[in-house]
Design an enzyme around this catalytic site. Structure first.
Site, short mmCIF file in Angstrom:
data_model
loop_
_atom_site.label_atom_id
_atom_site.label_comp_id
_atom_site.label_asym_id
_atom_site.label_seq_id
_atom_site.Cartn_x
_atom_site.Cartn_y
_atom_site.Cartn_z
CG PHE A 1 23.48 15.00 27.94
CD1 PHE A 1 22.09 14.99 28.04
CD2 PHE A 1 24.21 15.60 28.97
CE1 PHE A 1 21.44 15.57 29.14
CE2 PHE A 1 23.57 16.16 30.06
CZ PHE A 1 22.20 16.16 30.15
CG ASP B 1 21.91 9.43 25.16
OD1 ASP B 1 22.61 10.31 24.62
OD2 ASP B 1 20.67 9.37 25.02
CB CYS C 1 23.69 22.64 20.71
SG CYS C 1 22.42 21.61 21.43
N1 SAH Z 1 27.53 14.22 22.56
C1 SAH Z 1 26.75 13.67 21.48
C2 SAH Z 1 25.54 14.51 21.11
C3 SAH Z 1 24.57 14.72 22.22
S1 SAH Z 1 22.99 15.11 21.65
C4 SAH Z 1 27.62 13.51 20.25
O1 SAH Z 1 28.61 14.20 20.12
O2 SAH Z 1 27.25 12.71 19.40
C5 SAH Z 1 22.07 15.02 23.10
C6 SAH Z 1 21.81 13.62 23.63
O3 SAH Z 1 21.20 13.78 24.88
C7 SAH Z 1 20.87 12.76 22.82
O4 SAH Z 1 21.54 11.57 22.51
C8 SAH Z 1 19.67 12.48 23.74
O5 SAH Z 1 19.20 11.14 23.66
C9 SAH Z 1 20.28 12.72 25.07
N2 SAH Z 1 19.37 13.16 26.15
C10 SAH Z 1 18.33 14.03 26.08
N3 SAH Z 1 17.81 14.25 27.31
C11 SAH Z 1 18.56 13.52 28.18
C12 SAH Z 1 18.53 13.33 29.59
N4 SAH Z 1 17.64 13.96 30.35
N5 SAH Z 1 19.45 12.51 30.13
C13 SAH Z 1 20.37 11.89 29.37
N6 SAH Z 1 20.44 12.01 28.04
C14 SAH Z 1 19.55 12.82 27.44
#
Ligand code: SAH
Length: 394
Positions: free
Chosen positions: A221, A243, A335
């Site tokens: 993520f 991601d 979060c």
């Molecule tokens: N760690 C990042 C913030 C993560 S926000 C930072 O510090 O900037 C959550 C992220 O999860 C988003 O970018 C979204 O695209 C991704 N996401 C949502 N569902 C997901 C999934 N099932 N598998 C992988 N990524 C996912």
């Protein structure tokens, strides 16, 4: 000024700042949506000034315990206080949240700073109606090159407002470079998620990366790659960032070049990736990573969806633990304010039981000080994080 008579036992009588529709006994003086209203208890005692929107479930949000109008003087005072807090806690930072809604006494107003570009959100009708005054005060106090009014959050519909984005001042630059805590990012404010970067996590990148020296890291993520970039800079031998969003993965590659580090990126659904990789390890393959970072989006926007969300959190933790060798590290974040610290720890502990491993907590993480928590509003405390070491293996 019109107002509301509040029912006994309403949460605002116990310190909270919100009034739900079900907590209103009577409405007097015919207030209009977006107006300032006076709040009173059953005995006609004044409880404060609030912004009013009968279309929202939260019909009133108190912003002052005194009689107060929304005018330029008020916005100047509150925004100045918000800026002073940031100057004390995060001096000289060019990337930060300057105003955060209730936590800064401005319900529904969010202002983020990306160097000299401000991204503003007005998520309540009253703030929306006062956009002109707010923009004027921001220009006066901060002299930005551009103010973008980015009102595309889903909560706007709950307030009966339309989603739209416009330039409220100046002109928008194309993608540009910003630095936060020594990491460089491309800010692409027209296309990024949320308001660009996840500013609430900026201080956690370094905290997590302090464990990364010599490790093989998987950042799940990853969005713009903050954790992955910080780990690569901190001496990780191998870093993979993943991601589900193709644009996020592309952004991570651009950011890696900017920071002169090497990363592997994978566009994948983390649930699938973790399942496949954990099954390989369970089948006897070597662990590819000895440091896994989990920072998923909030799996629940409301309490009703909590059960499903907890199953999701448990699954990714279980898989990650199954993939790690003894001595491996797991940094994990949640979060959602619906998931308390205790509940989050419980989910992690349950996953550890199923994975037959023992976790030792090595650090606890939270939201950056530009997202201040109000004790009387639990909703303002939403980001929890922990780093663990896996001390006994299977
Ligand atoms: N760690 C990042 C913030 C993560 S926000 C930072 O510090 O900037 C959550 C992220 O999860 C988003 O970018 C979204 O695209 C991704 N996401 C949502 N569902 C997901 C999934 N099932 N598998 C992988 N990524 C996912």
């Amino acid at each position: 000024m019109g107002g509301l008579v509040i029912a006994p036992k309403a949460r605002i009588l116990h310190g909270h700042e919100w009034v739900y529709g079900t907590e209103v006994r009577a409405v007097f003086g015919n207030p209009q949506p977006g107006d300032v209203v006076a709040l009173k208890d059953q005995r006609d005692r004044f409880l404060g000034s609030a912004i009013y929107n009968p279309r929202s479930q939260i019909v009133a949000r108190r912003f002052s315990r005194r009689k107060q109008l929304l005018d330029a003087d008020f916005f100047r005072r509150r925004i100045r206080q918000a800026l002073e807090l940031r100057e004390r806690r995060l001096p000289g930072e060019e990337l930060m949240r300057l105003v955060w809604s209730e936590s800064d006494g401005l319900p529904g107003l969010i202002v983020d700073r990306y160097r000299d570009v401000l991204v503003m959100q007005t998520l309540t009708l009253a703030m929306h109606l006062h956009e002109g005054e707010i923009v004027g005060v921001l220009c006066e106090l901060l002299h930005p090159a551009c103010i973008m009014a980015r009102n595309d959050a889903a909560v706007l519909e709950a307030e009966g407002m339309e989603r739209e984005t416009h330039i409220a001042f100046g002109s928008m630059p194309g993608p540009f470079e910003v630095t936060g805590r020594g990491l460089k990012f491309v800010a692409d404010l027209c296309h990024g998620q949320k308001t660009g970067l996840y500013l609430d996590q900026l201080d956690n990148y370094g905290a997590v990366a302090s464990f990364a020296d010599g490790r093989r890291v998987l950042d799940c993520f990853c969005n713009q790659g903050g954790f992955a970039l910080a780990c690569a800079k901190a001496g990780a031998t191998d870093v993979t960032a993943t991601d589900i969003s193709g644009t996020a993965v592309q952004a991570v590659q651009r950011n890696a070049e900017l920071n002169k580090v090497q990363l592997h990126t994978v566009e994948a659904n983390a649930f699938d990736l973790l399942k496949v990789e954990s099954e390989k390890v369970r089948g006897g393959a070597e662990s590819k990573w000895d440091f896994i970072i989990l920072d998923p989006p909030s799996f629940t926007r409301n309490r009703k969806a909590l059960g499903g969300a907890l199953r999701g959190y448990k699954e990714i933790h279980l898989r990650a633990m199954q993939m790690l060798p003894v001595g491996g590290l797991l940094s994990t974040f949640c979060c959602s304010h619906h998931v308390s610290r205790e509940l989050f720890l419980q989910v992690i502990a349950e996953a550890a039981v199923d994975a037959h491993c023992t976790l030792r907590m090595v650090a606890e993480h939270g939201q950056r000080p530009d997202h201040p928590v109000l004790l009387n509003m639990p909703e303002t405390s939403y980001l929890r994080g922990f780093s663990f070491e896996l001390v006994q293996g299977r």
